[in-house]
Design an enzyme around this catalytic site. Structure first.
Site, PDB file in Angstrom:
ATOM      1  CG  ASP A   1      -3.144  -4.890 -31.788  1.00 32.23           C
ATOM      2  OD1 ASP A   1      -2.064  -4.462 -31.357  1.00 32.23           O
ATOM      3  OD2 ASP A   1      -4.059  -4.150 -32.202  1.00 32.23           O
TER       4      ASP A   1
ATOM      5  CD  GLN B   1       3.664  -1.197 -36.320  1.00 33.11           C
ATOM      6  OE1 GLN B   1       4.760  -1.222 -36.831  1.00 33.11           O
ATOM      7  NE2 GLN B   1       3.472  -0.714 -35.114  1.00 33.11           N
TER       8      GLN B   1
ATOM      9  N   GLY C   1       1.802  -1.574 -29.461  1.00 30.96           N
ATOM     10  CA  GLY C   1       1.449  -1.787 -28.057  1.00 30.96           C
ATOM     11  C   GLY C   1       1.572  -3.275 -27.810  1.00 30.96           C
ATOM     12  CG  HIS C   2       4.537  -5.261 -28.786  1.00 34.71           C
ATOM     13  ND1 HIS C   2       5.744  -5.445 -29.392  1.00 34.71           N
ATOM     14  CD2 HIS C   2       3.673  -4.920 -29.785  1.00 34.71           C
ATOM     15  CE1 HIS C   2       5.621  -5.222 -30.704  1.00 34.71           C
ATOM     16  NE2 HIS C   2       4.375  -4.894 -30.952  1.00 34.71           N
TER      17      HIS C   2
ATOM     18  CE  LYS D   1       3.320  -7.406 -33.413  1.00 36.70           C
ATOM     19  NZ  LYS D   1       1.850  -7.305 -33.526  1.00 36.70           N
TER      20      LYS D   1
HETATM   21  P1  GDP Z   1       0.890  -7.430 -29.917  1.00 38.48           P
HETATM   22  O1  GDP Z   1       0.775  -6.018 -30.356  1.00 38.48           O
HETATM   23  O2  GDP Z   1       0.987  -8.387 -31.068  1.00 38.48           O
HETATM   24  O3  GDP Z   1       1.982  -7.665 -28.916  1.00 38.48           O
HETATM   25  O4  GDP Z   1      -0.481  -7.775 -29.193  1.00 38.48           O
HETATM   26  P2  GDP Z   1      -1.267  -6.842 -28.130  1.00 38.48           P
HETATM   27  O5  GDP Z   1      -0.574  -6.923 -26.828  1.00 38.48           O
HETATM   28  O6  GDP Z   1      -1.541  -5.513 -28.690  1.00 38.48           O
HETATM   29  O7  GDP Z   1      -2.671  -7.570 -28.119  1.00 38.48           O
HETATM   30  C1  GDP Z   1      -2.803  -8.892 -27.731  1.00 38.48           C
HETATM   31  C2  GDP Z   1      -3.778  -8.952 -26.560  1.00 38.48           C
HETATM   32  O8  GDP Z   1      -4.183 -10.278 -26.329  1.00 38.48           O
HETATM   33  C3  GDP Z   1      -3.130  -8.514 -25.231  1.00 38.48           C
HETATM   34  O9  GDP Z   1      -4.117  -7.933 -24.428  1.00 38.48           O
HETATM   35  C4  GDP Z   1      -2.656  -9.837 -24.629  1.00 38.48           C
HETATM   36  O10 GDP Z   1      -2.552  -9.787 -23.217  1.00 38.48           O
HETATM   37  C5  GDP Z   1      -3.773 -10.745 -25.063  1.00 38.48           C
HETATM   38  N1  GDP Z   1      -3.389 -12.141 -25.284  1.00 38.48           N
HETATM   39  C6  GDP Z   1      -2.250 -12.657 -25.815  1.00 38.48           C
HETATM   40  N2  GDP Z   1      -2.364 -13.992 -25.974  1.00 38.48           N
HETATM   41  C7  GDP Z   1      -3.595 -14.327 -25.536  1.00 38.48           C
HETATM   42  C8  GDP Z   1      -4.320 -15.550 -25.473  1.00 38.48           C
HETATM   43  O11 GDP Z   1      -3.852 -16.604 -25.874  1.00 38.48           O
HETATM   44  N3  GDP Z   1      -5.589 -15.494 -24.979  1.00 38.48           N
HETATM   45  C9  GDP Z   1      -6.148 -14.328 -24.536  1.00 38.48           C
HETATM   46  N4  GDP Z   1      -7.389 -14.367 -24.078  1.00 38.48           N
HETATM   47  N5  GDP Z   1      -5.500 -13.162 -24.593  1.00 38.48           N
HETATM   48  C10 GDP Z   1      -4.253 -13.163 -25.098  1.00 38.48           C
HETATM   49  P1  IMO Z   2       1.251  -3.693 -32.736  1.00 39.36           P
HETATM   50  O1  IMO Z   2       2.767  -3.732 -32.789  1.00 39.36           O
HETATM   51  C1  IMO Z   2      -2.529  -2.755 -34.648  1.00 39.36           C
HETATM   52  C2  IMO Z   2      -2.578   0.607 -37.448  1.00 39.36           C
HETATM   53  C3  IMO Z   2      -3.329   1.846 -37.053  1.00 39.36           C
HETATM   54  C4  IMO Z   2      -3.740   2.368 -38.420  1.00 39.36           C
HETATM   55  C5  IMO Z   2      -2.537   2.024 -39.290  1.00 39.36           C
HETATM   56  C6  IMO Z   2      -1.561   3.170 -39.467  1.00 39.36           C
HETATM   57  O2  IMO Z   2       0.726  -3.434 -31.377  1.00 39.36           O
HETATM   58  O3  IMO Z   2       0.665  -4.899 -33.385  1.00 39.36           O
HETATM   59  P2  IMO Z   2       0.183   4.402 -37.863  1.00 39.36           P
HETATM   60  O4  IMO Z   2       0.015   5.006 -36.511  1.00 39.36           O
HETATM   61  O5  IMO Z   2       1.196   3.308 -37.922  1.00 39.36           O
HETATM   62  O6  IMO Z   2       0.405   5.411 -38.943  1.00 39.36           O
HETATM   63  O7  IMO Z   2      -1.265   3.730 -38.202  1.00 39.36           O
HETATM   64  O8  IMO Z   2      -1.881   0.938 -38.637  1.00 39.36           O
HETATM   65  N1  IMO Z   2      -1.560   0.154 -36.468  1.00 39.36           N
HETATM   66  C7  IMO Z   2      -1.689  -0.912 -35.682  1.00 39.36           C
HETATM   67  N2  IMO Z   2      -2.730  -1.757 -35.519  1.00 39.36           N
HETATM   68  N3  IMO Z   2      -1.383  -2.958 -33.968  1.00 39.36           N
HETATM   69  C8  IMO Z   2      -0.322  -2.135 -34.134  1.00 39.36           C
HETATM   70  O9  IMO Z   2       0.875  -2.378 -33.590  1.00 39.36           O
HETATM   71  C9  IMO Z   2      -0.462  -1.029 -35.000  1.00 39.36           C
HETATM   72  N4  IMO Z   2       0.348  -0.025 -35.370  1.00 39.36           N
HETATM   73  C10 IMO Z   2      -0.330   0.695 -36.285  1.00 39.36           C
HETATM   74  O10 IMO Z   2      -4.442   1.538 -36.252  1.00 39.36           O
HETATM   75  O11 IMO Z   2      -4.826   1.636 -38.901  1.00 39.36           O
HETATM   76 MG    MG Z   3      -0.491  -4.379 -30.078  1.00 41.81          MG
END
Ligand code: GDP
Ligand code: IMO
Ligand code: MG
Length: 437
Positions: free
Chosen positions: A13, A230, A40-41, A16
């Site tokens: 998270d 991840q 979840g991207h 990416k």
């Molecule tokens: P990913 O899994 O690495 O793609 O990241 P996620 O989408 O799960 O989580 C990143 C969260 O931060 C999302 O809700 C994005 O919309 C938000 N986000 C990304 N970059 C920024 C930033 O620079 N500032 C803020 N406030 N939110 C951001």
């Molecule tokens: P993105 O791509 C954050 C965590 C889960 C759990 C562990 C194992 O959005 O960054 P799993 O379902 O893979 O067996 O869970 O890894 N986890 C993540 N945490 N971002 C993710 O993906 C994750 N994918 C798995 O919360 O602790």
């Molecule tokens: Mg994510």
């Protein structure tokens, strides 16, 4: 040509998806190489927020081809839901999405097994996303799995039923009652029915031998970006085992997840948050359990993109960051969510750990040991980054914060994200030149 890689340097998270979307116009192909719908991207533009789980984050760019590589695992039901959402937003994924025949399928019973494994672990549960990730990769390595390509061959139904029976007998032996377990709000039979229907719908996409495709495109001079899921601290080998996911999330995973040799890996873009978050169980040395942790969660909207769970929040951890920079061979560094820190007078950064009476800057084998993070204070900027357009516009304290990190990791930060929107990304000149921005 070589394949560049974007990956997370913390526990996932990091942002990416946003960065892949921002850089996608500089590439011809975006390819996912590991993980599945546990990811979840999030991508935000034109006031709209999109969350992708299996589909690469280049899908919103018309001229970008997207590939789901062999290292990815796919749940057809979740995949179809993603497709439906894209169609609702007038994005046509049928034009620019290809799927590897070697990608493994997540069966409904894999999800049941995931739930059973977590139940059996009780208080020691991993905190999995319950998407069936562990059991599917287990079947892959134990040579029982089913792949997308199997669906094109005779006898798929028999193979499916055999694997389902194997899972059901495992569940029976575990003695866990699964009759109450709902999968995305559905009972097993209803879920399985939709899963099978969704699998049929997948026929609208091209299934390819993606290793040939990727290597041919490289020979043709196409620019390819691999999208990690991840984070490096969730890597099956190097993460905080057993509280990890079940794939290699580090740059080495690109080779096996796409079928390219190591000498075809080009730039490695590492993405990290200006602080840390983690969702699920497992060690997190700098975790905050106080109002500062709550402020990070609220200001950073730190709730899981896949499960909606509140993310655990804490200060930036330099030993952990140095570890993942080393593992990945990062060439370009992107710091996310700087804006989230704008309400803090003083920031803390962990620069070492104390274990018993000794100080360490390396991660111990057992991250669950009695470990006390040692912090250094850095002045916060305590002002909005709303008007920032370039590195020169950063408040002095943010530039000092960057310098502080750079001094410790011996590497420059090339880009800073200051908000969730596509447009809220600031690059330095080097970064712009490297990625033709
Ligand atoms: P990913 O899994 O690495 O793609 O990241 P996620 O989408 O799960 O989580 C990143 C969260 O931060 C999302 O809700 C994005 O919309 C938000 N986000 C990304 N970059 C920024 C930033 O620079 N500032 C803020 N406030 N939110 C951001
Ligand atoms: P993105 O791509 C954050 C965590 C889960 C759990 C562990 C194992 O959005 O960054 P799993 O379902 O893979 O067996 O869970 O890894 N986890 C993540 N945490 N971002 C993710 O993906 C994750 N994918 C798995 O919360 O602790
Ligand atoms: Mg994510």
């Amino acid at each position: 040509m070589k394949v560049d890689v974007i990956l997370g340097l913390q526990w996932g998270d990091e942002g990416k998806g946003k960065i892949v979307d921002v850089l996608a116009p500089a590439y011809d192909i975006i390819a996912r190489f590991q993980g599945g719908p546990n990811a979840g991207h999030t991508i935000e533009f034109n006031g709209q927020k999109h969350v992708l789980h299996t589909i690469p984050s280049g899908i919103f760019r018309h001229n970008t081809q997207n590939v789901i590589g062999n290292g990815v695992i796919i749940d057809p039901y979740i995949f179809q839901k993603e497709i439906d959402k894209l169609l609702e937003s007038n994005i046509n994924p049928y034009e620019n999405l290809l799927i590897s025949r070697k990608a493994h399928l997540i069966l409904p019973t894999h999800r049941l097994l995931d739930a059973c494994n977590e139940k059996a672990k009780g208080a020691n549960k991993i905190g999995s996303t319950l998407k069936g990730i562990g059991p599917t990769y287990t079947d892959k390595t134990s040579r029982n799995g089913l792949r997308i390509g199997d669906f094109e061959l005779e006898g798929f139904e028999i193979k499916y039923n055999n694997l389902k029976l194997l899972h059901q007998s495992t569940i029976e032996k575990m003695g866990i009652d699964v009759s109450e377990i709902l999968l995305d709000g559905l009972d097993f039979d209803a879920y399985e029915k939709r899963w099978l229907e969704s699998l049929q719908l997948m026929k609208r996409f091209s299934f390819i031998n993606s290793e040939y495709f990727i290597n041919e495109q490289l020979l043709k001079g196409k620019r390819i970006l691999a999208e990690g899921a991840q984070g490096s601290l969730l890597d099956i080998d190097f993460g905080s085992y057993p509280f990890v996911t079940s794939s290699n999330t580090i740059s080495a995973g690109v080779c096996t997840g796409l079928g390219i040799p190591p000498n075809k890996v080009g730039r490695v873009l590492g993405v990290f948050k200006a602080y840390c978050t983690r969702v699920g169980s497992g060690p997190f040395p700098t975790e905050l359990h106080d109002s500062e942790g709550n402020l990070l969660r609220e200001k950073g909207r730190e709730f899981g993109s896949t499960t909606g769970r509140p993310r655990r929040c804490g200060w930036l951890d330099i030993p952990a960051l140095k570890y993942t920079l080393m593992l990945n061979g990062v060439t370009d560094l992107i710091m996310m969510k700087a804006d989230v820190l704008e309400k803090f007078e003083t920031l803390k950064v962990c620069t070492s750990y104390k274990i018993q009476n000794d100080t360490y800057t390396e991660l111990p084998f057992d991250m669950n040991c009695e470990l006390t993070p040692q912090y250094e204070d850095v002045a916060g900027w305590n002002s909005s980054l709303g008007d920032v357009q370039s590195f020169q516009d950063f408040p002095e304290e943010l530039s000092e914060f960057n310098k502080f990190i750079e001094k410790h990791i011996q590497m420059q930060i090339g880009a800073v994200s200051i908000g969730p929107d596509r447009t809220q990304t600031i690059f330095n000149e080097n970064f712009k030149a490297n990625f033709r921005l």
